[in-house]
Write an enzyme that holds these catalytic residues in place. Structure first.
Site, PDB file in Angstrom:
ATOM      1  N   ASP A 131     -10.267  -3.877   6.308  1.00 26.68           N
ATOM      2  CA  ASP A 131     -11.177  -3.195   5.380  1.00 26.68           C
ATOM      3  C   ASP A 131     -12.355  -4.233   4.894  1.00 26.68           C
ATOM      4  O   ASP A 131     -13.269  -3.854   3.989  1.00 26.68           O
ATOM      5  CB  ASP A 131     -10.394  -2.708   4.153  1.00 26.68           C
ATOM      6  CG  ASP A 131      -9.922  -4.012   3.446  1.00 26.68           C
ATOM      7  OD1 ASP A 131      -9.663  -4.987   3.898  1.00 26.68           O
ATOM      8  OD2 ASP A 131      -9.262  -3.794   2.209  1.00 26.68           O
ATOM      9  N   GLY A 132     -12.361  -5.385   5.463  1.00 29.96           N
ATOM     10  CA  GLY A 132     -13.466  -6.251   5.150  1.00 29.96           C
ATOM     11  C   GLY A 132     -13.160  -6.922   3.827  1.00 29.96           C
ATOM     12  O   GLY A 132     -13.938  -8.156   3.463  1.00 29.96           O
ATOM     13  N   HIS A 155       1.274  -6.348   6.982  1.00 35.06           N
ATOM     14  CA  HIS A 155       0.156  -6.680   6.698  1.00 35.06           C
ATOM     15  C   HIS A 155      -0.090  -8.254   6.880  1.00 35.06           C
ATOM     16  O   HIS A 155      -0.124  -9.243   6.224  1.00 35.06           O
ATOM     17  CB  HIS A 155      -0.474  -6.349   5.350  1.00 35.06           C
ATOM     18  CG  HIS A 155       0.407  -6.325   4.092  1.00 35.06           C
ATOM     19  ND1 HIS A 155       1.009  -7.715   3.565  1.00 35.06           N
ATOM     20  CD2 HIS A 155       0.446  -5.614   3.158  1.00 35.06           C
ATOM     21  CE1 HIS A 155       1.715  -7.451   2.766  1.00 35.06           C
ATOM     22  NE2 HIS A 155       1.484  -6.365   2.417  1.00 35.06           N
ATOM     23  N   ASP A 160      -2.957   0.327   4.109  1.00 35.17           N
ATOM     24  CA  ASP A 160      -2.529  -0.172   2.891  1.00 35.17           C
ATOM     25  C   ASP A 160      -3.190   0.642   1.691  1.00 35.17           C
ATOM     26  O   ASP A 160      -3.299  -0.032   0.591  1.00 35.17           O
ATOM     27  CB  ASP A 160      -2.591  -1.689   2.389  1.00 35.17           C
ATOM     28  CG  ASP A 160      -1.581  -2.269   1.518  1.00 35.17           C
ATOM     29  OD1 ASP A 160      -0.792  -1.679   1.272  1.00 35.17           O
ATOM     30  OD2 ASP A 160      -1.974  -3.243   1.086  1.00 35.17           O
ATOM     31  N   GLU A 214       8.541  -1.326   0.478  1.00 35.41           N
ATOM     32  CA  GLU A 214       8.060  -2.419   0.656  1.00 35.41           C
ATOM     33  C   GLU A 214       8.199  -3.373  -0.737  1.00 35.41           C
ATOM     34  O   GLU A 214       7.752  -3.158  -1.605  1.00 35.41           O
ATOM     35  CB  GLU A 214       6.456  -2.359   0.614  1.00 35.41           C
ATOM     36  CG  GLU A 214       5.694  -3.683   0.692  1.00 35.41           C
ATOM     37  CD  GLU A 214       4.091  -3.570   0.766  1.00 35.41           C
ATOM     38  OE1 GLU A 214       3.618  -4.443   0.898  1.00 35.41           O
ATOM     39  OE2 GLU A 214       3.798  -2.382   0.435  1.00 35.41           O
ATOM     40  N   GLY A 254      -4.206  -3.437  -2.770  1.00 36.87           N
ATOM     41  CA  GLY A 254      -4.391  -2.622  -1.538  1.00 36.87           C
ATOM     42  C   GLY A 254      -5.728  -2.175  -1.090  1.00 36.87           C
ATOM     43  O   GLY A 254      -6.693  -2.958  -1.677  1.00 36.87           O
ATOM     44  N   ASN A 263      -1.656 -11.578   4.985  1.00 32.82           N
ATOM     45  CA  ASN A 263      -1.623 -11.220   3.447  1.00 32.82           C
ATOM     46  C   ASN A 263      -0.278 -11.481   2.798  1.00 32.82           C
ATOM     47  O   ASN A 263       0.735 -11.004   3.451  1.00 32.82           O
ATOM     48  CB  ASN A 263      -2.155  -9.896   3.199  1.00 32.82           C
ATOM     49  CG  ASN A 263      -3.715  -9.854   3.530  1.00 32.82           C
ATOM     50  OD1 ASN A 263      -4.074  -9.083   4.493  1.00 32.82           O
ATOM     51  ND2 ASN A 263      -4.337 -10.641   2.791  1.00 32.82           N
ATOM     52  N   ALA A 264      -0.102 -12.257   1.662  1.00 31.23           N
ATOM     53  CA  ALA A 264       1.163 -12.275   1.110  1.00 31.23           C
ATOM     54  C   ALA A 264       2.182 -13.157   1.980  1.00 31.23           C
ATOM     55  O   ALA A 264       3.414 -12.815   1.915  1.00 31.23           O
ATOM     56  CB  ALA A 264       1.565 -11.048   0.482  1.00 31.23           C
TER      57      ALA A 264
END
Length: 437
Positions: free
Chosen positions: A290-291, A255, A315, A158, A355, A258-259
């Site tokens: 994961d909330g 993901h 992650d 990554e 993460g 995200n990002a």
């Protein structure tokens, strides 16, 4: 790269036993359903076997019959983005023997969470670290035995070919631009692109890179021609740039949401490729349930947009299983610290999520509570769908005849928040390697 058959037995039965176990009174995951059906596995070959052929043709009786009392029998979970766990971070400089020992320790503990195979992830680092650790993370199925625990399916790099404005917690000091495939070789090491053979498989399974940086989109075909999955991530790519990457061979998104450039009604960005025409295959995508990383409704929207591409990932960092506190992390050119408070991880001195510290079965339970999806749909996101993304259909992520006998026995609990799945037992290659009782 195809997952080859073992060159030696996965285990050796004792006392003249044939190594065959029959599971009965269980609900087996098959496609979109939980089916009331028996399952036979062989710990000698490490495979699921055809029960009728064993009984009627070969006159074989199982050594053991296990009544699961109506519980769920699922394929072993596949984790596609694991940065570390239980105090060990894959992106770490250690002596080779110590590093190899840490990997083995992690493998034995990962099965307790239902994960029987995974893709170890290396974040953006200096070239020396990639070249030092990648050989330890090559696919291990050809030498793995049940007692070793979870197996690596090959490494996920990554970075470091990411956008400096969507770097997340990746250090901008080590980010690079690739103008040619040789730049990737110089970074990761030529030996880590060697396809080798079943006894020395290529370590790299997947690369996450921003397609708009340098000449990356033009390099994608050279990456995928070597059996490496190209994943779009940490990127400012527009919808047009992301679509071009898919046309070039990108089959995964790291993901999702995200990002990366956020969804906009005039340019949906990377998320928009989930709505591509059928003539252009829509990519798979990872979701961190994961909330913290995503709102529950965002997770539901992503699933409804492309359920066949939906893959749950954690992650997770090395802080999984550790108490709250401040922990060191190797971050590219130097050391940083991550603050753990409950399930939330933050890069020290910032408000950036670092993460997660969640397990994959917890992600499955969260998804069930948030989405209204069925248990089979949720389990597919950690079994057959990641197996398909990794090119391991029929070997991993399923309970078909001839598949690896990686199994998870689950109890289904209902509470006011929804459905919770609890890992009761884990079997690797037809051998029990974990029991909660």
């Amino acid at each position: 790269m195809p997952h080859s058959l073992p060159s030696s037995p996965k285990s050796t039965p004792k006392d003249g036993k044939n190594g065959i176990t029959k599971f009965t009174n269980c609900r087996i995951l098959k496609g979109d359903s939980l089916v009331d059906e028996d399952l036979w596995v062989n710990s000698v070959t490490g495979k699921v076997i055809k029960s009728q052929a064993a009984f009627y043709d070969d006159f074989i009786l199982p050594d053991e019959v296990i009544n699961l009392g109506g519980r769920i029998l699922s394929p072993g979970f596949i984790e596609c983005q694991l940065n570390g766990a239980f105090g060990f971070n894959f992106s770490t400089f250690l002596e080779p023997a110590v590093y190899a020992k840490k990997v083995k320790e992690l493998n034995r503990r990962m099965v307790q969470t239902g994960v029987t195979s995974y893709v170890p992830t290396i974040t953006s680092q200096k070239s020396e670290l990639y070249q030092r650790v990648l050989p330890h993370l090559a696919p291990s199925g050809h030498v793995q035995v049940a007692e070793d625990g979870a197996e690596s399916l090959g490494a996920h790099c990554e970075g470091p070919f990411l956008s400096s404005t969507k770097n997340g917690i990746h250090s901008v000091d080590v980010l690079q631009k690739a103008e040619s495939f040789e730049d990737l070789v110089a970074c990761y090491g030529a030996e880590n692109f060697d396809s080798g053979d079943e006894f020395s498989p290529m370590p790299i399974k997947m690369i996450t890179a921003a397609p708009e940086i340098g000449n990356m989109t033009k390099i994608i075909p050279e990456i995928t021609s070597r059996g490496i999955i190209y994943s779009i991530g940490h990127s400012e790519a527009t919808y047009e740039e992301a679509s071009a990457a898919v046309r070039a061979g990108a089959t995964m998104i790291t993901h999702l949401f995200n990002a990366m450039r956020p969804l906009h009604h005039r340019n949906p960005g990377i998320f928009g490729v989930l709505g591509l025409a059928e003539s252009l295959p829509r990519p798979y995508f990872g979701i961190i349930a994961d909330g913290e990383h995503l709102h529950p409704t965002t997770v539901k929207i992503a699933f409804n947009a492309h359920p066949d591409g939906f893959i749950l990932v954690t992650d997770s960092m090395h802080l999984v299983g550790l108490p709250d506190g401040v922990y060191q992390w190797t971050n590219g050119a130097g050391a940083s610290h991550i603050i753990k408070k409950g399930t939330k991880l933050i890069l020290e001195g910032s408000d950036r999520i670092a993460g997660s510290s969640i397990t994959l079965v917890e992600c499955v339970s969260n998804f069930l509570s948030w989405s209204g999806a069925s248990v089979p749909q949720a389990l597919k996101a950690v079994t057959s769908t990641p197996a398909a993304m990794l090119g391991l259909q029929g070997v991993k992520g399923c309970l078909s005849d001839g598949a690896d006998a990686d199994l998870v026995v689950l109890t289904e609990k209902r509470n006011p928040e929804g459905v919770e799945l609890v890992v009761d037992e884990v079997w690797k290659f037809g051998t029990k390697v974990f029991s909660r009782s």
